[in-house]
Design an enzyme around this catalytic site. Structure first.
Site, PDB file in Angstrom:
ATOM      1  N   LYS A 177       0.852  -1.191   0.000  1.00  0.00           N
ATOM      2  CA  LYS A 177       0.000   0.000   0.000  1.00  0.00           C
ATOM      3  C   LYS A 177       0.888   1.241   0.000  1.00  0.00           C
ATOM      4  O   LYS A 177       1.496   1.586   1.011  1.00  0.00           O
ATOM      5  CB  LYS A 177      -0.895   0.046   1.248  1.00  0.00           C
ATOM      6  CG  LYS A 177      -1.942   1.144   1.128  1.00  0.00           C
ATOM      7  CD  LYS A 177      -2.378   1.718   2.468  1.00  0.00           C
ATOM      8  CE  LYS A 177      -1.559   2.894   2.906  1.00  0.00           C
ATOM      9  NZ  LYS A 177      -1.611   4.081   2.051  1.00  0.00           N
ATOM     10  N   GLU A 252      10.210   1.871  10.411  1.00  0.00           N
ATOM     11  CA  GLU A 252      11.223   2.898  10.121  1.00  0.00           C
ATOM     12  C   GLU A 252      10.504   4.234  10.221  1.00  0.00           C
ATOM     13  O   GLU A 252       9.660   4.553   9.381  1.00  0.00           O
ATOM     14  CB  GLU A 252      11.808   2.709   8.717  1.00  0.00           C
ATOM     15  CG  GLU A 252      12.464   1.366   8.480  1.00  0.00           C
ATOM     16  CD  GLU A 252      13.673   1.084   9.347  1.00  0.00           C
ATOM     17  OE1 GLU A 252      14.251   2.031   9.905  1.00  0.00           O
ATOM     18  OE2 GLU A 252      14.017  -0.091   9.495  1.00  0.00           O
ATOM     19  N   CYS A 286      13.628  11.612   5.866  1.00  0.00           N
ATOM     20  CA  CYS A 286      13.730  11.144   7.252  1.00  0.00           C
ATOM     21  C   CYS A 286      15.124  11.438   7.792  1.00  0.00           C
ATOM     22  O   CYS A 286      15.304  11.593   8.992  1.00  0.00           O
ATOM     23  CB  CYS A 286      13.419   9.662   7.339  1.00  0.00           C
ATOM     24  SG  CYS A 286      14.386   8.684   6.194  1.00  0.00           S
ATOM     25  N   GLU A 387      10.255  16.651  14.972  1.00  0.00           N
ATOM     26  CA  GLU A 387      10.441  16.571  13.514  1.00  0.00           C
ATOM     27  C   GLU A 387       9.544  17.602  12.825  1.00  0.00           C
ATOM     28  O   GLU A 387       8.334  17.599  13.010  1.00  0.00           O
ATOM     29  CB  GLU A 387      10.104  15.165  13.017  1.00  0.00           C
ATOM     30  CG  GLU A 387      10.491  14.960  11.565  1.00  0.00           C
ATOM     31  CD  GLU A 387      10.147  13.570  11.034  1.00  0.00           C
ATOM     32  OE1 GLU A 387       9.010  13.117  11.241  1.00  0.00           O
ATOM     33  OE2 GLU A 387      11.014  12.950  10.386  1.00  0.00           O
TER      34      GLU A 387
END
Ligand code: NAD
Length: 498
Positions: A177, A252, A286, A387
């Protein structure tokens, strides 16, 4: 304008067949806000169907010798290489990253195909000694069965290859997906799988929203492992739902990566490293550098050179020549970045460059944010801890090497870190003491190669790694095999003295 033809409506790829969705969502080019295609919003029914065909296909696929499975993966790599430019242009179109970076991302997928195809002639287990006479012992890798692959929009092809290629070579089948923002890469990869001769059902693509399709995959009893890349927030949800079912899960997640610049660093080189890792992919990696931890002795020199270099960052549509920084993925991304600019100001950080949406002239039609630098940032501030996922960097001054390491390690994430120094002792101390899964010396925080493990510590994941030979651990079970050829019952730990 882009010179490739795109289907008006994408289709799911299940069991080698293409099927329409019942509902669709627009896919928007972030550089222009133009609708480029529509993506199906699938449901539990399509997930069930995909898992069913994957389950059947996996039985045959696992019996195929791994070197034969590898031949197909080599062909996948060859086709990706042949179509590299086409894939890269589509990638820029759906994601916004500049063409050069898109080409780099596709190359990462090509490298992964050839590397994992090579595993077809390795997939090493171990043989060892048994404690009893006339007994043989070994451990082998066994496929897990049907794998669920859930990927984010920021690396829509590379991350998918880090997961699907090790899964395929190890004899699994899968349901993938992709993020709804970036479905074109998955659509193209499904065509490549067919063209390369991958048997129907071995890899299926089901498009749709995370809360619907993603959750259906996580809850599905016939999916044995979920390999997920995305935000820490979603990752926690995925992990807890998988935990309830004792389902294996590889995560992750987010990062808050730092470049450390020591007092003996090459300042020009440091600036280049910071620019590439902070503003490449518009800070939406990331591994993006969002903190610069700088020794106070060189803080002013670094800041001055960084501000000057930021003037030259050309911003615009990633398909245009000479553009260094592309758009932000969507409105939600813009709002999040804007929110953190306000937070930084309220916290007392000094805004020295950028800090605003770009909306005038050619920027009017896309999602553009000015590359931003805060200085005099304290490591405890929210802009230095959370973040942001945009082109925003915080300069944090420190007085010593030890303080730099402490500040680097003070965040809840642990993906990537880097240090610029000429002192070999500091280099080795830093690679030991930086608590991230990836450490760079005299380079920025980004630039992973596919034959090394990729992933992070602490809030960045749950101990698994994408890419490298370590990725195989996610998609295989270790099976211990004992063969007793003594012709009698020999009991371990008991009959050892006979
Ligand atoms: P996201 O968590 O919003 O979405 C990731 C994927 O999960 C998408 O396919 C999404 O549809 C799906 N999803 C959303 N809700 C779900 C649910 N309830 N159940 C199952 N699936 C669900 O993340 P994003 O915005 O697409 O990606 C950006 C994030 O990914 C950043 O935090 C970034 O740091 C992280 N990231 C990490 C790595 C890494 O290797 N550590 C690499 C790239 C991106």
């Amino acid at each position: 304008m882009v010179d490739v033809k795109i289907k008006e409506k994408l289709q799911n790829f299940i069991g080698g067949n293409w099927s329409d969705g019942k509902k669709y969502r627009d896919v928007v080019n972030p550089a222009t806000k133009e609708v480029i295609t529509q993506v199906p919003l699938s449901t539990q029914a399509e997930v069930d169907q995909a898992v069913e065909v994957a389950k059947r296909a996996q039985k045959e696929w696992a019996l195929e010798p791994a070197p034969q499975r590898a031949e197909i993966l080599y062909e996948v790599g060859r086709l990706m290489k042949e179509k590299k430019d086409h894939l890269a242009r589509l990638l820029t179109l759906e994601n916004g990253k500049v063409l050069e970076e898109a080409r780099g991302e596709v190359q990462e997928g090509i490298d992964m195909a050839f590397y994992m195809a090579g595993e077809g002639r390795r997939l090493f287990g171990q043989t060892t000694n048994a404690e009893l006479k006339n007994k043989f012992a070994m451990s082998v890798r066994a496929p897990v069965g049907v794998v669920g692959i859930i990927t984010p929009w920021n690396f829509p092809i590379a991350i998918a290859t880090w997961k699907s290629f090790p899964a395929i070579i190890a004899g699994n089948a899968g349901v993938w997906k992709p993020a709804t923002e970036t479905p074109l890469m998955a659509h193209e990869m499904a065509h490549i799988f067919t063209e390369a001769g991958l048997p129907d059902g071995v890899m299926n693509v089901v498009f749709g929203a995370g809360a619907e399709v993603g959750d259906a995959m996580i809850q599905h009893p016939n999916i044995q492992v979920i390999s997920f890349t995305g935000s820490t927030e979603t990752g926690k949800h995925v992990a807890s739902e998988c935990g309830k079912q004792l389902k294996k899960v590889s995560l992750e997640l987010g990062g808050k990566n730092a470049v450390i610049v020591m007092d003996d660093a090459d300042i020009d080189l440091s600036v280049e490293g910071i620019l590439w890792s902070a503003f490449g992919t518009s800070g939406q990696r990331c591994t993006a550098c969002s903190r610069v931890i700088v020794h106070e002795a060189v803080k002013e020199a670094l800041e001055e050179k960084l501000v000057t270099a930021m003037q030259d960052l050309t911003i615009g549509n990633g398909l245009d020549d000479g553009i260094k920084v592309g758009p932000i993925i969507n409105e939600a991304g813009m709002e999040k970045i804007t929110k953190y600019i306000d937070i930084g100001k309220e916290e007392g950080a000094k805004l020295v460059k950028g800090g605003h949406v770009l909306s005038e002239g050619s920027f009017e039609t896309g999602y553009y944010f000015a590359p931003t630098l805060f200085t005099d940032v304290n490591g405890d501030m929210r802009i230095a801890q959370e973040e942001i996922f945009g082109p925003v960097v915080s300069l944090i001054p420190v007085a010593s090497f030890e303080e730099a390491i402490e500040v680097n390690n003070s965040v809840t994430y642990g993906l990537s870190s880097s240090i610029f120094t000429k002192d070999v002792n500091r280099v080795f101390q830093a690679q030991r003491d930086l608590d991230t899964g990836i450490v760079y010396v005299n380079a920025g925080t980004t630039g992973a190669e596919i034959h090394l493990p990729f992933g992070g510590t602490k809030g960045t994941g749950n101990g698994h790694r994408d890419s490298g030979v370590q990725a195989l651990d996610v998609f295989t079970e270790w099976k211990a095999v004992y063969v007793d050829y003594s012709g009698k019952l020999q009991r371990a730990q008991i009959d050892t003295e006979n």
